[in-house]
Design a protein around this motif. Structure first.
Motif, mmCIF file in Angstrom:
data_model
loop_
_atom_site.group_PDB
_atom_site.id
_atom_site.type_symbol
_atom_site.label_atom_id
_atom_site.label_comp_id
_atom_site.label_asym_id
_atom_site.label_seq_id
_atom_site.Cartn_x
_atom_site.Cartn_y
_atom_site.Cartn_z
ATOM 1 N N ARG A 97 1.939 31.611 -49.759
ATOM 2 C CA ARG A 97 3.188 30.933 -50.191
ATOM 3 C C ARG A 97 2.147 29.724 -50.746
ATOM 4 N NH1 ARG A 97 6.066 27.447 -44.931
ATOM 5 N NH2 ARG A 97 4.250 27.673 -44.024
ATOM 6 N N SER A 98 0.564 29.825 -51.050
ATOM 7 C CA SER A 98 -0.364 28.564 -50.451
ATOM 8 C C SER A 98 0.389 27.451 -52.088
ATOM 9 C CB SER A 98 -1.070 29.563 -51.633
ATOM 10 O OG SER A 98 -2.580 27.591 -51.624
ATOM 11 N N SER A 99 0.573 26.084 -51.214
ATOM 12 C CA SER A 99 0.352 24.596 -51.749
ATOM 13 C C SER A 99 -0.756 24.685 -52.993
ATOM 14 C CB SER A 99 0.504 23.809 -50.770
ATOM 15 O OG SER A 99 1.112 24.426 -50.040
ATOM 16 N N PRO B 74 6.980 27.243 -40.248
ATOM 17 C CA PRO B 74 7.032 28.412 -40.678
ATOM 18 C C PRO B 74 8.117 28.778 -41.844
ATOM 19 C CG PRO B 74 7.617 28.382 -38.607
ATOM 20 C CD PRO B 74 7.959 27.715 -38.914
ATOM 21 N N PRO B 75 7.927 29.360 -42.469
ATOM 22 C CA PRO B 75 8.407 30.137 -43.764
ATOM 23 C C PRO B 75 10.499 30.033 -43.757
ATOM 24 C CG PRO B 75 6.588 31.295 -44.263
ATOM 25 C CD PRO B 75 6.624 30.907 -42.988
ATOM 26 N N ARG C 255 -6.077 22.185 -34.656
ATOM 27 C CA ARG C 255 -5.687 23.447 -34.283
ATOM 28 C C ARG C 255 -5.838 24.474 -35.019
ATOM 29 N NH1 ARG C 255 1.228 22.871 -35.893
ATOM 30 N NH2 ARG C 255 1.559 25.295 -33.831
ATOM 31 N N HIS D 153 -1.985 33.477 -52.867
ATOM 32 C CA HIS D 153 -3.517 34.098 -53.214
ATOM 33 C C HIS D 153 -3.957 35.561 -52.120
ATOM 34 C CE1 HIS D 153 -4.625 31.118 -51.018
ATOM 35 N NE2 HIS D 153 -4.695 29.973 -51.621
ATOM 36 N N PRO E 296 -3.389 31.565 -35.404
ATOM 37 C CA PRO E 296 -3.100 32.641 -34.544
ATOM 38 C C PRO E 296 -4.062 33.307 -36.062
ATOM 39 C CG PRO E 296 -0.965 32.146 -34.417
ATOM 40 C CD PRO E 296 -1.756 30.690 -35.166
ATOM 41 N N THR F 250 0.989 23.602 -43.899
ATOM 42 C CA THR F 250 2.153 23.435 -44.201
ATOM 43 C C THR F 250 3.472 23.625 -43.069
ATOM 44 O OG1 THR F 250 1.618 23.972 -46.249
ATOM 45 C CG2 THR F 250 4.320 24.368 -46.262
ATOM 46 N N HIS F 251 2.724 24.371 -41.879
ATOM 47 C CA HIS F 251 3.120 25.140 -41.239
ATOM 48 C C HIS F 251 3.536 24.159 -40.097
ATOM 49 C CE1 HIS F 251 3.842 28.680 -37.994
ATOM 50 N NE2 HIS F 251 3.642 28.193 -37.024
ATOM 51 N N ASN G 180 -3.473 32.740 -48.864
ATOM 52 C CA ASN G 180 -1.729 33.222 -48.054
ATOM 53 C C ASN G 180 -1.181 32.845 -49.175
ATOM 54 O OD1 ASN G 180 -0.052 31.493 -47.283
ATOM 55 N ND2 ASN G 180 -1.088 29.369 -47.492
ATOM 56 N N GLN H 194 -8.567 24.036 -44.734
ATOM 57 C CA GLN H 194 -8.945 24.673 -45.950
ATOM 58 C C GLN H 194 -7.191 26.158 -46.318
ATOM 59 O OE1 GLN H 194 -11.277 28.420 -44.587
ATOM 60 N NE2 GLN H 194 -10.581 29.457 -45.266
ATOM 61 N N THR H 195 -7.153 26.513 -47.191
ATOM 62 C CA THR H 195 -6.073 26.850 -47.210
ATOM 63 C C THR H 195 -5.906 28.348 -46.371
ATOM 64 O OG1 THR H 195 -5.292 28.342 -49.320
ATOM 65 C CG2 THR H 195 -7.647 29.285 -49.152
ATOM 66 N N GLY H 196 -4.560 28.394 -45.801
ATOM 67 C CA GLY H 196 -4.239 29.409 -45.039
ATOM 68 C C GLY H 196 -4.347 28.613 -43.449
ATOM 69 N N SER H 197 -5.042 27.250 -43.459
ATOM 70 C CA SER H 197 -4.896 27.005 -41.800
ATOM 71 C C SER H 197 -3.696 26.532 -41.739
ATOM 72 C CB SER H 197 -6.473 25.803 -42.035
ATOM 73 O OG SER H 197 -6.277 25.153 -43.015
HETATM 74 N N1 LIG Z 1 -0.025 27.833 -36.071
HETATM 75 C C1 LIG Z 1 0.364 29.029 -36.687
HETATM 76 N N2 LIG Z 1 1.163 29.449 -35.463
HETATM 77 C C2 LIG Z 1 1.334 30.901 -36.788
HETATM 78 N N3 LIG Z 1 1.474 30.987 -38.021
HETATM 79 C C3 LIG Z 1 0.905 30.517 -38.486
HETATM 80 C C4 LIG Z 1 0.429 29.262 -37.874
HETATM 81 N N4 LIG Z 1 -0.666 28.599 -38.939
HETATM 82 C C5 LIG Z 1 -0.032 29.177 -40.098
HETATM 83 N N5 LIG Z 1 0.324 30.336 -39.845
HETATM 84 C C6 LIG Z 1 1.431 31.130 -40.863
HETATM 85 O O1 LIG Z 1 -0.237 30.992 -41.771
HETATM 86 C C7 LIG Z 1 0.349 31.030 -43.227
HETATM 87 C C8 LIG Z 1 -0.641 30.384 -43.881
HETATM 88 O O2 LIG Z 1 -0.300 28.716 -43.486
HETATM 89 P P1 LIG Z 1 0.108 27.422 -44.315
HETATM 90 O O3 LIG Z 1 1.166 28.447 -45.463
HETATM 91 O O4 LIG Z 1 0.726 26.425 -42.742
HETATM 92 O O5 LIG Z 1 -0.884 26.899 -44.508
HETATM 93 P P2 LIG Z 1 -2.410 25.753 -45.509
HETATM 94 O O6 LIG Z 1 -3.054 25.433 -45.318
HETATM 95 O O7 LIG Z 1 -0.375 24.949 -45.446
HETATM 96 O O8 LIG Z 1 -2.226 26.670 -46.654
HETATM 97 P P3 LIG Z 1 -2.394 26.398 -48.326
HETATM 98 O O9 LIG Z 1 -3.338 25.039 -48.366
HETATM 99 O O10 LIG Z 1 -2.872 26.962 -48.765
HETATM 100 O O11 LIG Z 1 -0.911 25.202 -48.648
HETATM 101 C C9 LIG Z 1 1.512 31.080 -42.922
HETATM 102 O O12 LIG Z 1 2.522 32.003 -42.974
HETATM 103 C C10 LIG Z 1 2.065 30.158 -41.941
HETATM 104 O O13 LIG Z 1 3.464 30.212 -41.609
#
Ligand SMILES: Nc1ncnc2c1ncn2[C@@H]1O[C@H](COP(=O)(O)OP(=O)(O)OP(=O)(O)O)[C@@H](O)[C@H]1O
Length: 259
Positions: free
Chosen positions: A227-229, A82-83, A6, A222, A9, A76-77, A225, A70-73
């Motif tokens: 709200r990085s987990s 989304p948050p 996936r 960071h 954007p 969690t979304h 992201n 990777q982080t921010g990819s």
């Molecule tokens: N498909 C998407 N459409 C819109 N926004 C997205 C999408 N994927 C991620 N985002 C946004 O990008 C940001 C980072 O996503 P997310 O927190 O899910 O990453 P993560 O992979 O869980 O990171 P980490 O490993 O650091 O926790 C969030 O604000 C999230 O809402």
């Protein structure tokens, strides 16, 4: 196993940034690729829904969803949403099907609705567990972050990495932890065997659990992201059948997914 990629954007503010991608020789293959314009609902429809239907209809079927990146990819979304969307208000305003909600709330609510429509609500019990693995230890997110024993934890947590001389592999090429990391205690059970199980009886229970997990996980902001987990999270959903005497049928346990 189905592998889906996936693409997320661009986040606001990064649309016009220049990114240089070095030429990569390696090729990766995926069964399905979802572009940045593909909405949550379509990803759920393509990936989760078939597994969910089999889980609900085929006795003994279980499934795992693993979000990796990777982080921010967007892990969690994809799994939660989304948050800020996991609210009772969102649930009510959407008529019981919020389109932005991720895999976990969608799956749990679909299971509850399916039991309800089939008149099985009183003859089945849906339970959830949630743990996080943080700094090589496991914590129960539904039980005040109590420590959960790691099964087969013969490898002691260590902040130091082995130097080159201590890296060994078995005949299948699998990495072997150094002897000095090995403890004596091996804990039996499944990966989340001793985590607290919480009953999900209504969609609002699902909202509450999802929010509790979101709020209790180790997280920090960071550059990539906000709200990085900082941990790995594993959740299971299991469905048990209740017989006429009110007893739970152990044979009907169906562990579901982890991430
Ligand atoms: N498909 C998407 N459409 C819109 N926004 C997205 C999408 N994927 C991620 N985002 C946004 O990008 C940001 C980072 O996503 P997310 O927190 O899910 O990453 P993560 O992979 O869980 O990171 P980490 O490993 O650091 O926790 C969030 O604000 C999230 O809402």
């Amino acid at each position: 196993m189905q592998v889906c990629a996936r693409l997320r954007p661009c986040t606001v503010g990064s649309e016009n940034s220049d990114v240089t991608i070095p030429q990569i020789e390696e090729k990766a293959q995926a069964d399905v690729v979802f572009g940045p314009d593909v909405v949550q609902e379509a990803v759920i429809e393509g990936v989760l829904e078939p597994q969910l239907q089999r889980f609900l209809l085929e006795p003994g079927f279980s499934a795992i969803v693993l979000a990796y990146g990777q982080t921010g990819s967007g892990k969690t979304h994809t799994i939660f949403g989304p948050p800020g969307v996991l609210t009772e208000h969102e649930y009510n305003a959407s008529g019981g099907r919020p389109l932005s909600w991720g895999f976990f709330p969608y799956a749990a609510i679909t299971m509850l609705q399916s039991l309800h429509h089939r008149g099985l609500s009183k003859r089945a019990q849906l339970k959830v567990t949630a743990v996080e693995i943080y700094l090589e230890k496991m914590f129960d997110l539904l039980n005040n972050r109590q420590s959960v024993p790691v099964p087969g934890a013969s490898v002691r947590a260590s902040s130091s990495r082995p130097d080159n001389e201590t890296i060994t592999y078995d005949s299948n090429g699998k990495w072997q932890p150094p002897q000095k990391w090995l403890g004596t205690k091996v804990l039996p059970g499944s990966s989340t065997g001793t985590a607290k199980e919480v009953i999900l009886a209504t969609p609002l229970d699902v909202v509450q659990v999802a929010r509790q997990v979101e709020n209790t996980r180790s997280a920090s902001a960071h550059a990539l992201n906000t709200r990085s987990s900082r941990s790995h999270c594993l959740m299971t959903l299991s469905l048990r059948q209740i017989d006429a005497k009110g007893q739970l049928h152990a044979g009907q346990v169906r562990p579901w997914w982890a991430w």
